[in-house]
Design a protein around this motif. Structure first.
Motif, short mmCIF file in Angstrom:
data_model
loop_
_atom_site.label_atom_id
_atom_site.label_comp_id
_atom_site.label_asym_id
_atom_site.label_seq_id
_atom_site.Cartn_x
_atom_site.Cartn_y
_atom_site.Cartn_z
N PRO A 1 37.03 12.62 27.37
CA PRO A 1 37.92 13.75 27.67
C PRO A 1 37.30 15.07 27.21
N ARG A 2 37.39 16.09 28.05
CA ARG A 2 36.80 17.39 27.71
C ARG A 2 37.53 18.05 26.55
N ASP A 3 38.78 17.64 26.30
CA ASP A 3 39.59 18.22 25.22
C ASP A 3 39.33 17.59 23.86
N THR A 4 38.35 16.68 23.78
CA THR A 4 38.03 16.03 22.51
C THR A 4 37.42 17.03 21.53
N LEU A 5 37.92 17.04 20.30
CA LEU A 5 37.34 17.87 19.26
C LEU A 5 36.21 17.08 18.61
N VAL A 6 35.02 17.72 18.52
CA VAL A 6 33.82 17.01 18.07
C VAL A 6 33.01 17.89 17.12
N GLU A 7 32.02 17.29 16.51
CA GLU A 7 30.99 18.05 15.81
C GLU A 7 29.96 18.48 16.85
N ARG A 8 29.81 19.78 17.03
CA ARG A 8 28.79 20.30 17.95
C ARG A 8 27.57 20.67 17.12
N VAL B 1 43.04 9.77 20.05
CA VAL B 1 44.40 9.99 19.55
C VAL B 1 44.60 11.49 19.46
N PRO B 2 45.86 11.97 19.44
CA PRO B 2 46.10 13.41 19.29
C PRO B 2 45.45 13.94 18.00
N ALA B 3 44.86 15.13 18.10
CA ALA B 3 44.21 15.73 16.94
C ALA B 3 45.25 16.22 15.94
N PRO B 4 45.10 15.89 14.65
CA PRO B 4 46.06 16.35 13.64
C PRO B 4 46.20 17.86 13.60
N SER B 5 45.10 18.58 13.90
CA SER B 5 45.11 20.04 13.80
C SER B 5 45.68 20.71 15.04
N ASP B 6 45.76 19.99 16.15
CA ASP B 6 46.22 20.58 17.41
C ASP B 6 46.65 19.45 18.33
N ARG B 7 47.95 19.33 18.55
CA ARG B 7 48.46 18.22 19.35
C ARG B 7 48.08 18.32 20.82
N ARG C 1 45.01 18.73 21.67
CA ARG C 1 43.64 18.24 21.70
C ARG C 1 43.62 16.80 21.22
N VAL C 2 42.48 16.13 21.41
CA VAL C 2 42.35 14.74 20.96
C VAL C 2 41.09 14.60 20.11
N VAL C 3 41.05 13.54 19.34
CA VAL C 3 39.86 13.18 18.57
C VAL C 3 39.59 11.69 18.80
N ALA C 4 38.36 11.28 18.51
CA ALA C 4 38.01 9.87 18.67
C ALA C 4 38.90 9.01 17.79
N ASP C 5 39.38 7.92 18.35
CA ASP C 5 40.22 6.97 17.61
C ASP C 5 39.31 5.96 16.94
N GLU C 6 39.15 6.10 15.64
CA GLU C 6 38.27 5.20 14.90
C GLU C 6 39.06 4.09 14.20
N PRO C 7 38.51 2.89 14.08
CA PRO C 7 37.11 2.52 14.38
C PRO C 7 36.88 2.07 15.82
N GLU C 8 37.91 2.15 16.68
CA GLU C 8 37.76 1.62 18.03
C GLU C 8 36.66 2.34 18.81
N ALA C 9 36.57 3.67 18.67
CA ALA C 9 35.54 4.41 19.40
C ALA C 9 34.15 3.99 18.95
N GLU C 10 33.96 3.85 17.65
CA GLU C 10 32.65 3.44 17.14
C GLU C 10 32.27 2.05 17.64
N LYS C 11 33.24 1.15 17.73
CA LYS C 11 32.95 -0.19 18.25
C LYS C 11 32.47 -0.11 19.71
#
Length: 344
Positions: A129-136, A320-326, A328-338
């Motif tokens: 998803p383009r709305d994912t918050l990531v480390e750039r 999952v929804p980002a805690p800092s901004d509903r 936006r989304v963030v990777a759902d861990e550990p499922e994303a890492e798997k």
């Protein structure tokens, strides 16, 4: 056979038609056409820009890897991970007319990682998803410097900041997976491709009324031309909860419709129409330098000709929804890492 399996079978059949386009136009007696189509393809030297500070290639785990000084193996062999982006990088004013944003910028609204196993018996397509918050990460800039790293940045900001090179580096930072190749489809070129194919048919199960993408459709069946199909792929407002997840669902529906159109269009029986479609397709592409010719793209396509549709898995990165901004989304861990671990 399930509907998903039927769709995958159609998608593989469509890929075979596209392969046929490349082979027919790359054969003897079509030298000018081959030259023109080859010239259409833009390329970026991703490997040269990023150097060695990257995840290991998937084949590095092979018990007898090639020497480090050897060139990369031909694209038709070995495990491959490809980053596929949809963007408005070359559209300019045309993009704005097609419902895009300001013609002064460049954005990537669609991002997928395509994983191919070594013998091409299986493939996995992962949408990000383009709305994912990531480390750039820090990325090379056109001026010769580097950008500062950013945390909690929008995923698609990487492309806006540093183009394909930064997009690839950000995906590799997010996933820990080496992107062996890069394919970018320009949105305006995509619209021209749809028109060259004669449009696509979709059925919507809800009304769509989105001023931003200029898309207004009642629930029911529709025949979409290039402009409307592009808006369909980009719309998000008024679909589901208005998030990027709804847009991904529409994009998957459009891919199915496009596969149906390509596989049933009889392109190989009409050289003139085949050329128009191939011209639109190659004109929409930007690749890394490892895929920057019809020959190299045909090599890759040939390696997929025996891939069963039932062996293609399509998923979305767990979020999952980002805690800092509903919104936006963030990777759902550990499922994303798997998931990413399974592609390394």
């Amino acid at each position: 056979m399930t509907e998903k399996k039927r769709f995958r079978g159609r998608a593989v059949k469509a890929a075979g038609v596209v392969l046929g386009c490349a082979l027919v136009l790359g054969g003897g007696g079509a030298g000018w056409a081959y030259w023109h189509l080859n010239r259409n393809i833009h390329s970026v030297d991703i490997d040269g820009a990023l150097g060695d500070d990257r995840p290991a290639r998937a084949d590095a785990a092979d018990p007898s890897p090639a020497p480090s000084a050897s060139p990369a193996p031909p694209v038709e062999k070995g495990v491959l991970n490809l980053l596929v982006l949809g963007s408005d990088s070359r559209s300019g004013k045309e993009n704005k007319k097609l419902g895009g944003g300001d013609s002064g910028g460049a954005r990537s609204d669609t991002a997928m990682v395509l994983h191919l196993n070594a013998d091409r018996s299986e493939a996995t397509v992962v949408s990000i998803p383009r709305d994912t918050l990531v480390e750039r990460p820090s990325c090379p800039t056109e001026s010769g410097g580097t950008s500062a790293p950013a945390y909690g940045a929008m995923f698609n900001s990487a492309y806006a900041l540093g183009g394909p090179v930064c997009a690839v580096k950000t995906v590799e930072t997010l996933t820990g997976v080496r992107m062996d190749h890069y394919l970018e489809v320009d949105f305006a070129g995509f619209a021209r491709l749809i028109d060259a194919l004669g449009g696509v048919d979709v059925t919507t199960d809800e009304d769509i009324d989105d001023e931003l993408s200029q898309l207004h459709l009642r629930a029911g069946p529709h025949h979409l031309d290039g402009r409307t199909a592009l808006a369909f792929a980009r719309t998000r407002h008024g679909v589901g909860d208005g998030s990027d997840l709804g847009r991904i669902r529409l994009q998957q529906q459009l891919v199915k419709a496009l596969a149906d159109q390509v596989s049933g269009s009889g392109l190989l029986t009409s050289p003139a129409r085949l050329y128009r479609v191939a011209d639109a397709a190659t004109g929409a592409l930007t690749t890394d330098t490892g895929l920057d010719s019809l020959t190299k793209l045909s090599d890759l396509a040939r390696s997929l000709q025996d891939l069963s549709g039932d062996a293609v898995r399509t998923v979305m990165m767990p979020v999952v929804p980002a805690p800092s901004d509903r919104n936006r989304v963030v990777a759902d861990e550990p499922e994303a890492e798997k998931l990413w671990e399974s592609l390394r």
